[in-house]
Motif scaffolding. Structure first.
Motif, PDB file in Angstrom:
ATOM      1  N   LEU A  76      44.177 -25.827  -1.032  1.00 32.18           N
ATOM      2  CA  LEU A  76      45.381 -26.323  -0.376  1.00 32.18           C
ATOM      3  C   LEU A  76      46.371 -27.016  -1.308  1.00 32.18           C
ATOM      4  O   LEU A  76      47.483 -27.324  -0.906  1.00 32.18           O
ATOM      5  CB  LEU A  76      44.996 -27.311   0.737  1.00 32.18           C
ATOM      6  N   ILE A  77      45.949 -27.283  -2.562  1.00 32.88           N
ATOM      7  CA  ILE A  77      46.808 -28.065  -3.466  1.00 32.88           C
ATOM      8  C   ILE A  77      46.913 -27.383  -4.825  1.00 32.88           C
ATOM      9  O   ILE A  77      45.917 -27.043  -5.452  1.00 32.88           O
ATOM     10  CB  ILE A  77      46.252 -29.497  -3.663  1.00 32.88           C
ATOM     11  N   GLU A  78      48.164 -27.215  -5.271  1.00 25.31           N
ATOM     12  CA  GLU A  78      48.439 -26.739  -6.626  1.00 25.31           C
ATOM     13  C   GLU A  78      48.941 -27.923  -7.442  1.00 25.31           C
ATOM     14  O   GLU A  78      49.725 -28.736  -6.946  1.00 25.31           O
ATOM     15  CB  GLU A  78      49.512 -25.659  -6.623  1.00 25.31           C
ATOM     16  N   GLN A  79      48.509 -28.003  -8.687  1.00 23.78           N
ATOM     17  CA  GLN A  79      49.014 -29.048  -9.582  1.00 23.78           C
ATOM     18  C   GLN A  79      49.785 -28.377 -10.702  1.00 23.78           C
ATOM     19  O   GLN A  79      49.351 -27.367 -11.253  1.00 23.78           O
ATOM     20  CB  GLN A  79      47.871 -29.867 -10.169  1.00 23.78           C
ATOM     21  N   TYR A  80      50.930 -28.971 -11.045  1.00 27.70           N
ATOM     22  CA  TYR A  80      51.751 -28.490 -12.146  1.00 27.70           C
ATOM     23  C   TYR A  80      51.823 -29.593 -13.194  1.00 27.70           C
ATOM     24  O   TYR A  80      52.289 -30.695 -12.898  1.00 27.70           O
ATOM     25  CB  TYR A  80      53.151 -28.121 -11.658  1.00 27.70           C
ATOM     26  N   ASP A  81      51.333 -29.301 -14.394  1.00 24.15           N
ATOM     27  CA  ASP A  81      51.448 -30.225 -15.516  1.00 24.15           C
ATOM     28  C   ASP A  81      52.730 -29.866 -16.255  1.00 24.15           C
ATOM     29  O   ASP A  81      52.892 -28.733 -16.722  1.00 24.15           O
ATOM     30  CB  ASP A  81      50.236 -30.115 -16.438  1.00 24.15           C
ATOM     31  N   VAL A  82      53.644 -30.824 -16.331  1.00 18.96           N
ATOM     32  CA  VAL A  82      55.001 -30.577 -16.812  1.00 18.96           C
ATOM     33  C   VAL A  82      55.236 -31.340 -18.109  1.00 18.96           C
ATOM     34  O   VAL A  82      54.892 -32.515 -18.212  1.00 18.96           O
ATOM     35  CB  VAL A  82      56.021 -31.024 -15.743  1.00 18.96           C
ATOM     36  N   GLN A  83      55.829 -30.655 -19.099  1.00 19.91           N
ATOM     37  CA  GLN A  83      56.232 -31.289 -20.358  1.00 19.91           C
ATOM     38  C   GLN A  83      57.738 -31.134 -20.502  1.00 19.91           C
ATOM     39  O   GLN A  83      58.295 -30.073 -20.213  1.00 19.91           O
ATOM     40  CB  GLN A  83      55.529 -30.653 -21.546  1.00 19.91           C
ATOM     41  N   CYS A  84      58.378 -32.220 -20.976  1.00 19.35           N
ATOM     42  CA  CYS A  84      59.841 -32.241 -21.092  1.00 19.35           C
ATOM     43  C   CYS A  84      60.259 -32.777 -22.455  1.00 19.35           C
ATOM     44  O   CYS A  84      59.531 -33.545 -23.078  1.00 19.35           O
ATOM     45  CB  CYS A  84      60.438 -33.156 -20.023  1.00 19.35           C
ATOM     46  N   LYS A  85      61.460 -32.371 -22.871  1.00 15.75           N
ATOM     47  CA  LYS A  85      62.117 -32.941 -24.049  1.00 15.75           C
ATOM     48  C   LYS A  85      63.484 -33.444 -23.625  1.00 15.75           C
ATOM     49  O   LYS A  85      64.068 -32.950 -22.659  1.00 15.75           O
ATOM     50  CB  LYS A  85      62.293 -31.898 -25.156  1.00 15.75           C
ATOM     51  N   ASP A  86      64.007 -34.405 -24.388  1.00 19.12           N
ATOM     52  CA  ASP A  86      65.331 -34.928 -24.075  1.00 19.12           C
ATOM     53  C   ASP A  86      66.393 -33.868 -24.332  1.00 19.12           C
ATOM     54  O   ASP A  86      66.091 -32.720 -24.650  1.00 19.12           O
ATOM     55  CB  ASP A  86      65.598 -36.239 -24.831  1.00 19.12           C
ATOM     56  N   TRP A  87      67.645 -34.239 -24.205  1.00 20.33           N
ATOM     57  CA  TRP A  87      68.751 -33.279 -24.300  1.00 20.33           C
ATOM     58  C   TRP A  87      68.894 -32.621 -25.663  1.00 20.33           C
ATOM     59  O   TRP A  87      69.664 -31.671 -25.821  1.00 20.33           O
ATOM     60  CB  TRP A  87      70.066 -33.947 -23.907  1.00 20.33           C
ATOM     61  N   THR A  88      68.163 -33.096 -26.668  1.00 16.38           N
ATOM     62  CA  THR A  88      68.190 -32.432 -27.977  1.00 16.38           C
ATOM     63  C   THR A  88      67.846 -30.959 -27.828  1.00 16.38           C
ATOM     64  O   THR A  88      68.369 -30.107 -28.540  1.00 16.38           O
ATOM     65  CB  THR A  88      67.217 -33.115 -28.957  1.00 16.38           C
ATOM     66  N   GLN A  89      66.971 -30.662 -26.906  1.00 13.18           N
ATOM     67  CA  GLN A  89      66.587 -29.276 -26.632  1.00 13.18           C
ATOM     68  C   GLN A  89      67.815 -28.416 -26.334  1.00 13.18           C
ATOM     69  O   GLN A  89      67.894 -27.264 -26.743  1.00 13.18           O
ATOM     70  CB  GLN A  89      65.619 -29.276 -25.436  1.00 13.18           C
ATOM     71  N   GLU A  90      68.770 -28.976 -25.634  1.00 10.32           N
ATOM     72  CA  GLU A  90      69.961 -28.226 -25.232  1.00 10.32           C
ATOM     73  C   GLU A  90      70.899 -27.916 -26.398  1.00 10.32           C
ATOM     74  O   GLU A  90      71.541 -26.878 -26.412  1.00 10.32           O
ATOM     75  CB  GLU A  90      70.737 -28.986 -24.153  1.00 10.32           C
ATOM     76  N   ILE A  91      71.010 -28.835 -27.370  1.00 11.78           N
ATOM     77  CA  ILE A  91      71.956 -28.576 -28.472  1.00 11.78           C
ATOM     78  C   ILE A  91      71.378 -27.634 -29.517  1.00 11.78           C
ATOM     79  O   ILE A  91      72.085 -27.231 -30.430  1.00 11.78           O
ATOM     80  CB  ILE A  91      72.456 -29.871 -29.147  1.00 11.78           C
ATOM     81  N   ASN A  92      70.124 -27.268 -29.375  1.00 15.60           N
ATOM     82  CA  ASN A  92      69.497 -26.395 -30.364  1.00 15.60           C
ATOM     83  C   ASN A  92      69.411 -24.939 -29.914  1.00 15.60           C
ATOM     84  O   ASN A  92      68.687 -24.148 -30.494  1.00 15.60           O
ATOM     85  CB  ASN A  92      68.103 -26.923 -30.723  1.00 15.60           C
ATOM     86  N   ARG A  93      70.155 -24.582 -28.909  1.00 17.03           N
ATOM     87  CA  ARG A  93      70.096 -23.219 -28.385  1.00 17.03           C
ATOM     88  C   ARG A  93      70.810 -22.192 -29.269  1.00 17.03           C
ATOM     89  O   ARG A  93      70.504 -21.020 -29.211  1.00 17.03           O
ATOM     90  CB  ARG A  93      70.678 -23.179 -26.978  1.00 17.03           C
ATOM     91  N   LEU A  94      71.785 -22.648 -30.047  1.00 17.26           N
ATOM     92  CA  LEU A  94      72.530 -21.740 -30.915  1.00 17.26           C
ATOM     93  C   LEU A  94      72.396 -22.177 -32.370  1.00 17.26           C
ATOM     94  O   LEU A  94      72.247 -23.362 -32.650  1.00 17.26           O
ATOM     95  CB  LEU A  94      74.015 -21.728 -30.532  1.00 17.26           C
ATOM     96  N   LEU A  95      72.465 -21.207 -33.280  1.00 13.18           N
ATOM     97  CA  LEU A  95      72.410 -21.514 -34.709  1.00 13.18           C
ATOM     98  C   LEU A  95      73.821 -21.586 -35.286  1.00 13.18           C
ATOM     99  O   LEU A  95      74.705 -20.819 -34.896  1.00 13.18           O
ATOM    100  CB  LEU A  95      71.587 -20.465 -35.448  1.00 13.18           C
ATOM    101  N   VAL A  96      73.987 -22.490 -36.223  1.00  9.71           N
ATOM    102  CA  VAL A  96      75.291 -22.745 -36.833  1.00  9.71           C
ATOM    103  C   VAL A  96      75.340 -22.099 -38.215  1.00  9.71           C
ATOM    104  O   VAL A  96      74.477 -22.339 -39.057  1.00  9.71           O
ATOM    105  CB  VAL A  96      75.544 -24.262 -36.971  1.00  9.71           C
ATOM    106  N   SER A  97      76.360 -21.305 -38.431  1.00 15.73           N
ATOM    107  CA  SER A  97      76.680 -20.766 -39.751  1.00 15.73           C
ATOM    108  C   SER A  97      78.158 -21.045 -39.982  1.00 15.73           C
ATOM    109  O   SER A  97      79.033 -20.293 -39.541  1.00 15.73           O
ATOM    110  CB  SER A  97      76.402 -19.258 -39.823  1.00 15.73           C
ATOM    111  N   GLU A  98      78.440 -22.162 -40.635  1.00 11.62           N
ATOM    112  CA  GLU A  98      79.815 -22.620 -40.828  1.00 11.62           C
ATOM    113  C   GLU A  98      79.962 -23.265 -42.198  1.00 11.62           C
ATOM    114  O   GLU A  98      78.997 -23.810 -42.739  1.00 11.62           O
ATOM    115  CB  GLU A  98      80.201 -23.666 -39.770  1.00 11.62           C
ATOM    116  N   SER A  99      81.176 -23.217 -42.722  1.00 14.71           N
ATOM    117  CA  SER A  99      81.523 -23.908 -43.962  1.00 14.71           C
ATOM    118  C   SER A  99      82.658 -24.874 -43.680  1.00 14.71           C
ATOM    119  O   SER A  99      83.568 -24.572 -42.893  1.00 14.71           O
ATOM    120  CB  SER A  99      81.981 -22.905 -45.024  1.00 14.71           C
ATOM    121  N   PHE A 100      82.612 -26.032 -44.334  1.00 12.12           N
ATOM    122  CA  PHE A 100      83.646 -27.045 -44.166  1.00 12.12           C
ATOM    123  C   PHE A 100      84.133 -27.483 -45.542  1.00 12.12           C
ATOM    124  O   PHE A 100      83.330 -27.675 -46.451  1.00 12.12           O
ATOM    125  CB  PHE A 100      83.104 -28.262 -43.409  1.00 12.12           C
TER     126      PHE A 100
END
Length: 161
Positions: A76-100
């Protein structure tokens, strides 16, 4: 304490003994883990990529679910073990190739956030140190910011907001 997952209050499902928040300093990623139990008749299943916010009088943790493990506790019961990271996870979705060339740290970070992480709108960087030449070759946004941080002897972090 309230736990919202994708802006929906899931507090009643949480096994409070399992809640663990690791709040690191500076550029280290903050993490959170907990278990939640779903009884027969409830239809909720947490998913990788869901946003999470844990609040008391202030925000204690905010970020993204990165891993979910399902266990059957009983028929009758399912358990979900959940792991999370802060918003840093979101800014790492794309790779940067840039020169300044002849750009300040403030300019470079604003450019990175605008072009690679547009949902991060509140940039509190104030660093007018200038690089005559700087190149990022397939680095995540956090790696780019870390490179700037190490070069300027500054620290950085992403807050809950």
């Amino acid at each position: 304490m309230i736990i919202n997952i994708d802006s929906t209050d899931r507090t009643s499902l949480i096994n409070w003994e399992s809640l663990k928040i690791t709040d690191n300093i500076n550029e280290k990623v903050n993490t959170c883990s907990f278990s939640l139990q779903v009884k027969e008749g409830q239809s909720y299943v947490p998913s990788v990529g869901d946003s999470i916010e844990i609040t008391d009088t202030d925000t204690l943790f905010a970020g993204t679910i990165i891993k979910v493990n399902r266990k059957m506790i009983s028929s009758l019961i399912e358990q979900y073990d959940v792991q999370c990271k802060d918003w840093t996870q979101e800014i790492n979705r794309l790779l940067v190739s840039e020169s300044f060339t002849n750009k300040t740290v403030s300019y470079i970070i604003e450019y990175l956030l605008t072009n690679y992480a547009p949902t991060f709108t509140d940039n509190n960087v104030s660093c007018e140190l200038e690089f005559s030449s700087l190149k990022f070759n397939n680095l995540s946004v956090s790696q780019c910011i870390q490179k700037l941080s190490e070069a300027t002897n500054y620290f950085w972090y992403i807050d809950y907001d």
